[in-house]
Every structure is written in C-alpha cells, then in structure tokens.
Design an enzyme around this catalytic site. Sequence first.
Site: not given
Length: 246
Positions: A135, A148
């Site tokens: 990401s 995350y």
Amino acid sequence: MTLRAIITGASSGIGLALAQELDRRGWELALLARRTELLTEAVATLKRATAVTCDVTNAVAVADAVRRAETELGGPFDLAVANAGIGYPTHASKFNAEAAGEIFRVNVIGMINLFSAVVPSMIERRSGRFAGIASLAGHRGLPTASAYSSSKAAMQTFLEASRIELAPYGVGVTIVNPGFIVTAMTAKNRFRMPFLMKVDRAARVIADGLERGKRVIEFPRPMSIATRLMRHLPDALYDAIMVKRT
Ligand SMILES: NC(=O)c1ccc[n+]([C@@H]2O[C@H](COP(=O)([O-])OP(=O)(O)OC[C@H]3O[C@@H](n4cnc5c(N)ncnc54)[C@H](OP(=O)(O)O)[C@@H]3O)[C@@H](O)[C@H]2O)c1
C-alpha cells in the site's frame, strides 16, 4: 501456453477484481480466502478457476491449499499474488496488542506463508513471479494506522529484498502499492479519500503491471507522487503536518 495464477484474498475487493481481470486475459486461476460461498460464486463466473478455502495465517494450510490447487489446475503457478489483508485503526494511547498483531499475522505472515509455498518451485523452474499487494500507506508511519502502515512497510521491504535475491533464478517480484480503492476495506472510512479509484480500474492497472513484469506498481499517480514527497519531508515537518490531521 496458458498461464496459471494463485491469488489470496480473492473472495472480494481487489483480489476478486484481479481474478476477474486475469480471467478475461486467459489466465487459469486459483482463488484463496476463508469465505467458501463467495469463492464458489466467483469461480462459477470464471472460465477456468478453482476455489480453495484457507486462512493465510496458517502456514500448513496455505502449503496444502497450493498443492491442492496445483493438482486441480494441472501444474504449478506462474504468478502468486499475496493480496489477503486486513486494516483498521490502531491507537497508541489505547493500544490493543491482539488487534495490532492480527494485522501483522494476516498482512505479513500471510504473505510469507504464500511465498514459502510457491517460490521454491519457481526457483526450480527458473521462472515465475511473486507479487504482494502492499500500500502507499507503507511509505510513512500514518497516525492511527501504526499497525497497518508498518505491516505494509514490512511487506515492501520483504519483497524488495526478495526481488534482488530471486533475480538470478529468473523469478520476478512485484510490489503493488495502491492508494484508496473502493472495496469493503475502505467502505468503513469516514474521512475524505483523495483520488479514490474503482476496483475494476485498479485491477486493470495491476494486471498490466504484472504482465509487463514491473518491479513496482503504484497508483493512482497523484497519490503516488504525494506519498513519495511525504517520504522525503524532514521528520519535524511531517509530524507538524500530520498532527493537525489526527
Ligand atoms: N482498498 C484499498 O484502498 C487498499 C489500498 C491499498 C492496499 N490495499 C490492500 O489490498 C488488499 C485487498 O484489500 P481490499 O481492499 O480488496 O479489501 P477486502 O475487500 O476486505 O478484501 C480482503 C480480502 O482478504 C481476505 N482475507 C482477510 N483475512 C484473511 C485470512 N486470514 N485468510 C485468507 N484471506 C483473508 C478476505 O477474504 P475472507 O474474509 O473470505 O477470508 C478478502 O478476500 C489488502 O492487502 C489491502 O491491505 C487496499
């Protein structure tokens, strides 16, 4: 010659859209996730695909799922995509180690389990590609997303190191860094998501990059540029900007 791919987290979102896109391009597919009924529904719409129910955090189950899928499809994988992932806010001031650990178990250990199950055969055959859906959130530590964003940074550096090591064996490695994509994961976000992209478009960008053998696939372009600039900001300036948004 038909190419074969295995995708984890293919019951919804980016994984499912990528499976559909690769199916249109003539790939044979193995779809892996925990929700059997969603996988079965998806497979029924694809030309040549098989579903394997599996939790990516279980190394033995992932190795077994890969072997079963190979038997079902009739050969080893040319492409493996570690896409299964979870993400939710984590707060340093009310830290929950179990919740943060689960993000690492699925995003990082899940990827490593797939890597361990498919890469030895790719090395032996001197061909294949391993990709991880990391990401843009992995480029810097994002407040309220410590687990995350650090899990995605771990994926990026694991894949980068592996890419260099595996090149002499003819095995490619691709880091995929999407920005915000419309999926179940982002549906719960209550903040404005800049350059939000539809999932079928994201799948086309990823499939194009994988078929071209790109080292890094990063999109949408404006978000990629913005996060790369953020990466080079001095720490004090980065903190000052981010503290206002927390
Ligand atoms: N959406 C975005 O904006 C965005 C941006 C950057 C990166 N990403 C990354 O893209 C990937 C896909 O996310 P998404 O947005 O498509 O979300 P999603 O629709 O929620 O899909 C997540 C997938 O992961 C699977 N999964 C979760 N835990 C699993 C486990 N323990 N074992 C096996 N499969 C598991 C889920 O299937 P089951 O529940 O059926 O197991 C589901 O198929 C993730 O790695 C995410 O971090 C997403």
